[in-house]
Design a protein around this motif. Structure first.
Motif, PDB file in Angstrom:
ATOM      1  N   GLY A   7     -12.383 -11.391  -2.366  1.00 29.33           N
ATOM      2  CA  GLY A   7     -12.830 -12.504  -1.529  1.00 29.33           C
ATOM      3  C   GLY A   7     -11.927 -13.691  -1.797  1.00 29.33           C
ATOM      4  N   LEU A   8     -11.080 -14.024  -0.811  1.00 25.44           N
ATOM      5  CA  LEU A   8     -10.107 -15.114  -0.994  1.00 25.44           C
ATOM      6  C   LEU A   8     -10.474 -16.294  -0.109  1.00 25.44           C
ATOM      7  N   GLY A   9     -11.762 -16.666  -0.151  1.00 25.24           N
ATOM      8  CA  GLY A   9     -12.233 -17.807   0.642  1.00 25.24           C
ATOM      9  C   GLY A   9     -12.174 -19.095  -0.152  1.00 25.24           C
ATOM     10  N   LEU A  11     -13.938 -20.432  -2.502  1.00 19.87           N
ATOM     11  CA  LEU A  11     -14.028 -20.352  -3.960  1.00 19.87           C
ATOM     12  C   LEU A  11     -13.078 -19.298  -4.535  1.00 19.87           C
ATOM     13  N   GLY A  12     -13.025 -18.123  -3.885  1.00 20.93           N
ATOM     14  CA  GLY A  12     -12.224 -17.020  -4.430  1.00 20.93           C
ATOM     15  C   GLY A  12     -10.735 -17.326  -4.483  1.00 20.93           C
ATOM     16  N   ALA A  13     -10.198 -17.963  -3.451  1.00 23.76           N
ATOM     17  CA  ALA A  13      -8.754 -18.274  -3.449  1.00 23.76           C
ATOM     18  C   ALA A  13      -8.433 -19.221  -4.602  1.00 23.76           C
ATOM     19  N   ASP A  30      -8.923  -9.035  -0.057  1.00 22.41           N
ATOM     20  CA  ASP A  30      -9.803  -9.534   0.999  1.00 22.41           C
ATOM     21  C   ASP A  30      -9.730  -8.545   2.162  1.00 22.41           C
ATOM     22  N   ILE A  31     -10.777  -8.558   3.007  1.00 25.10           N
ATOM     23  CA  ILE A  31     -10.741  -7.718   4.199  1.00 25.10           C
ATOM     24  C   ILE A  31     -10.019  -8.438   5.344  1.00 25.10           C
ATOM     25  N   ASN A  32      -9.745  -9.719   5.129  1.00 23.37           N
ATOM     26  CA  ASN A  32      -9.078 -10.516   6.147  1.00 23.37           C
ATOM     27  C   ASN A  32      -7.569 -10.544   5.867  1.00 23.37           C
ATOM     28  N   ILE A  80     -16.130 -10.807  -8.122  1.00 23.64           N
ATOM     29  CA  ILE A  80     -16.541 -10.639  -6.715  1.00 23.64           C
ATOM     30  C   ILE A  80     -17.023 -11.989  -6.180  1.00 23.64           C
ATOM     31  N   VAL A  81     -16.280 -12.515  -5.199  1.00 23.07           N
ATOM     32  CA  VAL A  81     -16.532 -13.879  -4.707  1.00 23.07           C
ATOM     33  C   VAL A  81     -16.642 -13.846  -3.179  1.00 23.07           C
ATOM     34  N   VAL A  82     -17.506 -12.980  -2.674  1.00 19.54           N
ATOM     35  CA  VAL A  82     -17.674 -12.831  -1.218  1.00 19.54           C
ATOM     36  C   VAL A  82     -18.928 -13.583  -0.784  1.00 19.54           C
ATOM     37  N   PRO A  83     -19.102 -13.822   0.512  1.00 19.44           N
ATOM     38  CA  PRO A  83     -20.220 -14.671   0.949  1.00 19.44           C
ATOM     39  C   PRO A  83     -21.587 -14.020   0.722  1.00 19.44           C
ATOM     40  N   THR A  84     -22.580 -14.872   0.469  1.00 20.75           N
ATOM     41  CA  THR A  84     -23.973 -14.413   0.403  1.00 20.75           C
ATOM     42  C   THR A  84     -24.801 -15.388   1.248  1.00 20.75           C
ATOM     43  N   PRO A  85     -24.697 -15.263   2.570  1.00 19.11           N
ATOM     44  CA  PRO A  85     -25.378 -16.234   3.445  1.00 19.11           C
ATOM     45  C   PRO A  85     -26.895 -16.093   3.393  1.00 19.11           C
ATOM     46  N   GLU A  99     -21.114  -4.220   0.060  1.00 19.26           N
ATOM     47  CA  GLU A  99     -19.954  -3.573   0.702  1.00 19.26           C
ATOM     48  C   GLU A  99     -18.757  -3.555  -0.247  1.00 19.26           C
ATOM     49  N   ALA A 100     -18.484  -4.713  -0.833  1.00 23.02           N
ATOM     50  CA  ALA A 100     -17.323  -4.815  -1.729  1.00 23.02           C
ATOM     51  C   ALA A 100     -17.523  -3.925  -2.955  1.00 23.02           C
ATOM     52  N   LEU A 101     -18.728  -3.954  -3.520  1.00 24.07           N
ATOM     53  CA  LEU A 101     -18.971  -3.151  -4.725  1.00 24.07           C
ATOM     54  C   LEU A 101     -18.893  -1.655  -4.434  1.00 24.07           C
ATOM     55  N   PHE A 157     -20.280 -23.637 -10.742  1.00 25.63           N
ATOM     56  CA  PHE A 157     -20.992 -24.864 -10.352  1.00 25.63           C
ATOM     57  C   PHE A 157     -19.979 -25.877  -9.858  1.00 25.63           C
ATOM     58  N   ILE A 158     -19.194 -25.429  -8.896  1.00 33.94           N
ATOM     59  CA  ILE A 158     -18.119 -26.290  -8.413  1.00 33.94           C
ATOM     60  C   ILE A 158     -18.521 -26.936  -7.091  1.00 33.94           C
ATOM     61  N   ALA A 159     -17.798 -27.988  -6.726  1.00 33.79           N
ATOM     62  CA  ALA A 159     -18.058 -28.644  -5.450  1.00 33.79           C
ATOM     63  C   ALA A 159     -16.795 -28.586  -4.617  1.00 33.79           C
ATOM     64  N   PRO A 271     -28.271 -26.672   0.718  1.00 40.44           N
ATOM     65  CA  PRO A 271     -29.458 -26.381   1.546  1.00 40.44           C
ATOM     66  C   PRO A 271     -29.881 -24.915   1.414  1.00 40.44           C
ATOM     67  N   ARG A 272     -28.889 -24.027   1.372  1.00 44.76           N
ATOM     68  CA  ARG A 272     -29.168 -22.595   1.292  1.00 44.76           C
ATOM     69  C   ARG A 272     -29.796 -22.239  -0.056  1.00 44.76           C
ATOM     70  N   ASP A 273     -29.252 -22.794  -1.133  1.00 44.87           N
ATOM     71  CA  ASP A 273     -29.750 -22.448  -2.467  1.00 44.87           C
ATOM     72  C   ASP A 273     -31.176 -22.958  -2.671  1.00 44.87           C
TER      73      ASP A 273
HETATM   74  N1  NAD Z   1     -17.689 -22.634  -1.761  1.00 41.35           N
HETATM   75  C1  NAD Z   1     -18.427 -23.176  -2.716  1.00 41.35           C
HETATM   76  O1  NAD Z   1     -18.467 -24.396  -2.892  1.00 41.35           O
HETATM   77  C2  NAD Z   1     -19.229 -22.319  -3.644  1.00 41.35           C
HETATM   78  C3  NAD Z   1     -19.776 -22.885  -4.799  1.00 41.35           C
HETATM   79  C4  NAD Z   1     -20.546 -22.089  -5.660  1.00 41.35           C
HETATM   80  C5  NAD Z   1     -20.780 -20.783  -5.307  1.00 41.35           C
HETATM   81  N2  NAD Z   1     -20.252 -20.248  -4.167  1.00 41.35           N
HETATM   82  C6  NAD Z   1     -20.543 -18.853  -3.851  1.00 41.35           C
HETATM   83  O2  NAD Z   1     -19.359 -18.094  -3.805  1.00 41.35           O
HETATM   84  C7  NAD Z   1     -19.473 -17.083  -2.798  1.00 41.35           C
HETATM   85  C8  NAD Z   1     -18.290 -17.180  -1.867  1.00 41.35           C
HETATM   86  O3  NAD Z   1     -18.326 -18.454  -1.230  1.00 41.35           O
HETATM   87  P1  NAD Z   1     -17.083 -19.035  -0.438  1.00 41.35           P
HETATM   88  O4  NAD Z   1     -17.462 -20.415  -0.079  1.00 41.35           O
HETATM   89  O5  NAD Z   1     -15.807 -18.800  -1.168  1.00 41.35           O
HETATM   90  O6  NAD Z   1     -17.105 -18.093   0.875  1.00 41.35           O
HETATM   91  P2  NAD Z   1     -16.030 -18.037   2.053  1.00 41.35           P
HETATM   92  O7  NAD Z   1     -16.791 -17.667   3.257  1.00 41.35           O
HETATM   93  O8  NAD Z   1     -15.198 -19.272   2.057  1.00 41.35           O
HETATM   94  O9  NAD Z   1     -15.048 -16.847   1.633  1.00 41.35           O
HETATM   95  C9  NAD Z   1     -15.452 -15.529   1.455  1.00 41.35           C
HETATM   96  C10 NAD Z   1     -14.256 -14.581   1.560  1.00 41.35           C
HETATM   97  O10 NAD Z   1     -14.741 -13.258   1.305  1.00 41.35           O
HETATM   98  C11 NAD Z   1     -14.104 -12.377   2.214  1.00 41.35           C
HETATM   99  N3  NAD Z   1     -14.933 -11.144   2.327  1.00 41.35           N
HETATM  100  C12 NAD Z   1     -16.082 -10.948   3.007  1.00 41.35           C
HETATM  101  N4  NAD Z   1     -16.532  -9.701   2.810  1.00 41.35           N
HETATM  102  C13 NAD Z   1     -15.637  -9.102   1.991  1.00 41.35           C
HETATM  103  C14 NAD Z   1     -15.542  -7.807   1.425  1.00 41.35           C
HETATM  104  N5  NAD Z   1     -16.467  -6.878   1.643  1.00 41.35           N
HETATM  105  N6  NAD Z   1     -14.491  -7.530   0.650  1.00 41.35           N
HETATM  106  C15 NAD Z   1     -13.548  -8.451   0.400  1.00 41.35           C
HETATM  107  N7  NAD Z   1     -13.581  -9.702   0.888  1.00 41.35           N
HETATM  108  C16 NAD Z   1     -14.614 -10.014   1.679  1.00 41.35           C
HETATM  109  C17 NAD Z   1     -13.973 -13.152   3.485  1.00 41.35           C
HETATM  110  O11 NAD Z   1     -12.987 -12.605   4.327  1.00 41.35           O
HETATM  111  C18 NAD Z   1     -13.603 -14.540   2.925  1.00 41.35           C
HETATM  112  O12 NAD Z   1     -12.215 -14.682   2.760  1.00 41.35           O
HETATM  113  C19 NAD Z   1     -20.821 -17.292  -2.125  1.00 41.35           C
HETATM  114  O13 NAD Z   1     -21.801 -16.461  -2.685  1.00 41.35           O
HETATM  115  C20 NAD Z   1     -21.147 -18.726  -2.476  1.00 41.35           C
HETATM  116  O14 NAD Z   1     -22.529 -18.932  -2.554  1.00 41.35           O
HETATM  117  C21 NAD Z   1     -19.476 -20.976  -3.336  1.00 41.35           C
END
Ligand code: NAD
Length: 457
Positions: A7-9, A11-13, A30-32, A80-85, A99-101, A157-159, A271-273
């Motif tokens: 997950g290179l979003g 947080l992951g990137a 990443d899948i993207n 593993i840093v993928v979304p959990t909406p 899916e990732a696991l 616990f990042i912002a 809001p989600r948490d």
């Molecule tokens: N962004 C934040 O500020 C923050 C802070 C604390 C915790 N988190 C948690 O970190 C997690 C990720 O958040 P984010 O903001 O980086 O999300 P994001 O939507 O910015 O990025 C998620 C990335 O995961 C990729 N992805 C989705 N499904 C995948 C899969 N099956 N395999 C590989 N890659 C996959 C997407 O393509 C995307 O690049 C969430 O659970 C979020 O709650 C985020």
């Protein structure tokens, strides 16, 4: 040691870039394909301050791929840093994590290796890791937890806007571990990576799951408390929210952080948490009254500000409002659950008016959201000159540079939701209405101050 980050979003990137920048070879998956290609071209796949600089500094130590097998074959630890909406019932959806696991576990099945550590960084609900995720990896890979693979829960616990510095200088590293071996390995990584010496709190996985979800819920409660105080201050002549929160925050039991009256909290996490905390508590047979009230206060705060703007409109000939700040906080393009966006929605629903908007980094996302329903300014000057009402909706430092001569309307009303402007420098002809400070002689705009009686005064 080699690491992988799935997950290179947002947080992951940053996580992958920080590891590689600190000298640990890291593979991003990443899948993207766009995100993968961006990293391999040395480009940041998302906007975040310093991310580009770190990716460049990391050089060859950071690479990316679409191939999950490589994460297992070529690294010892996978984050593993993928979304959990949010789901409709308030719980987090684990679909992306599962899916990732599943992909990683089938890669693990194919290789002969002594040990692999899985680290869940994505936010999950309490009970999910031991109840669902570890059994999933065990059944797909045919391997045993704490023998062939270890598991940790390590939420951040990042912002947004300060992800890199928060990651490298955390107050707390939270580690829920399946056994001490897993926790030792993860602790060593943080000892190498962090610039500071953070508290590393190690505990069972369920304790860490509850800690993560409670922390954000507590912080949002603080924000809603400060916002309620700000609303009270507006009705008490002479009261100033900033003086009060500064004093309250000096008490160690309270602390000054996230205690600043202003607009509602927003973004992808808070809001989600908080909703997930209520949902999880309900499931455990407990009513989370505080978390529910926190959400109610948060919604009302947006309504209050929209109402004030609508009440001020008849004082001006031109029905137009300039909104400065569109993201849910400064320094990020993210507009998810942004109070500013919600205020604009409410204004457009209530009245036929022109809304002119400006943000240093969130204009593109705002355009994708509103299309031609609002007008977009490319500079502060253009935005504030367009309307007789101006709303400072985020505490972005750039807005402090507003110049008196840019306001073309007489009078102009400024709603300063964060009290960042210098009222004196703005001079005459400006009705300056800071949120959280009582403003007399502005009937109909702020609630009329109440007269205090009795000893409590
Ligand atoms: N962004 C934040 O500020 C923050 C802070 C604390 C915790 N988190 C948690 O970190 C997690 C990720 O958040 P984010 O903001 O980086 O999300 P994001 O939507 O910015 O990025 C998620 C990335 O995961 C990729 N992805 C989705 N499904 C995948 C899969 N099956 N395999 C590989 N890659 C996959 C997407 O393509 C995307 O690049 C969430 O659970 C979020 O709650 C985020």
């Amino acid at each position: 040691m080699k690491l992988s980050v799935i997950g290179l979003g947002k947080l992951g990137a940053c996580t992958a870039a920080c590891f590689a920048y600190k000298g640990i070879p890291t593979i991003g998956v990443d899948i993207n394909a766009d995100s993968v290609n961006a990293i391999n071209a040395g480009k940041a796949p998302v906007f975040e301050p310093r991310l580009q600089e770190l990716i460049q500094a990391a050089g060859d130590r950071l690479e990316a791929t679409l191939d999950f097998d490589r994460a297992i074959q070529d690294s010892e630890v996978t984050f593993i840093v993928v979304p959990t909406p949010s789901r409709d019932d308030g719980h987090f959806s684990n679909a992306f994590v599962e899916e990732a696991l599943a992909d990683l576990a089938s890669a693990l099945k194919k290789v002969r290796k002594k040990y692999h550590l899985f680290v869940i960084t994505s936010t999950v609900s309490p009970g999910v890791i031991e109840g669902e995720l570890i059994p999933l990896v065990a059944s797909v890979s045919g391997k045993k937890v704490n023998k062939d693979f270890g598991f940790c829960y390590n939420p951040e616990f990042i912002a947004l806007g300060s992800v890199i510095s928060d990651f490298l200088n955390p107050d707390l590293v939270l580690i829920g571990e399946s056994d001490p071996k897993a926790g030792d390995l993860l602790s060593r990584i943080y000892e190498k990576v962090c610039d500071n010496k953070p508290q590393i709190s190690r505990m069972s996985i369920p304790s860490a799951e509850v800690t993560k979800i409670s922390l954000n819920s507590f912080v949002t409660m603080k924000i809603s408390f400060a916002n309620t105080l700000a609303n009270i201050c507006e009705r008490i002549p002479g009261a100033n929210i900033d003086d009060i929160t500064r004093a309250l925050g000096a008490d160690k039991r309270i602390s000054p952080f996230y205690l600043r009256g202003g607009l509602s909290f927003g973004g992808p996490c808070f809001p989600r948490d908080n909703k997930a905390f209520s949902a999880f508590a309900r499931e455990a047979g407990v009513d989370a009254f505080l978390a529910q009230a926190t959400d109610e206060v948060n919604e009302v705060q947006v309504d209050r500000v929209a109402e004030k703007i609508l009440q001020d409109l008849p004082n001006h000939k031109k029905p137009a409002v300039a909104i400065l700040g569109l993201s849910y906080k400064p320094n990020t393009p993210v507009i998810e659950e942004s109070p500013s966006i919600k205020i604009i929605e409410k204004l457009l629903q209530a009245k036929d008016l022109l809304v002119e908007v400006y943000d240093p980094v969130a204009l593109e996302n705002t355009r994708a959201h509103f299309g031609d329903r609002v007008r977009y300014s490319t500079s502060l000057e253009e935005c504030v000159g367009s309307s007789p009402i101006c709303v400072v909706a985020t505490p972005d430092k750039a807005f402090r540079n507003l110049r008196r001569e840019w306001f073309r309307f007489q009078p102009t009303t400024i709603f300063d939701c964060w009290r960042i402007l210098d009222r004196v420098a703005l001079g005459n002809g400006i009705r300056y209405l800071p949120l959280g400070i009582s403003v007399q002689n502005s009937p109909g705009v702020f609630d009329r101050p109440v007269k205090l009686v009795g000893k409590s005064r």
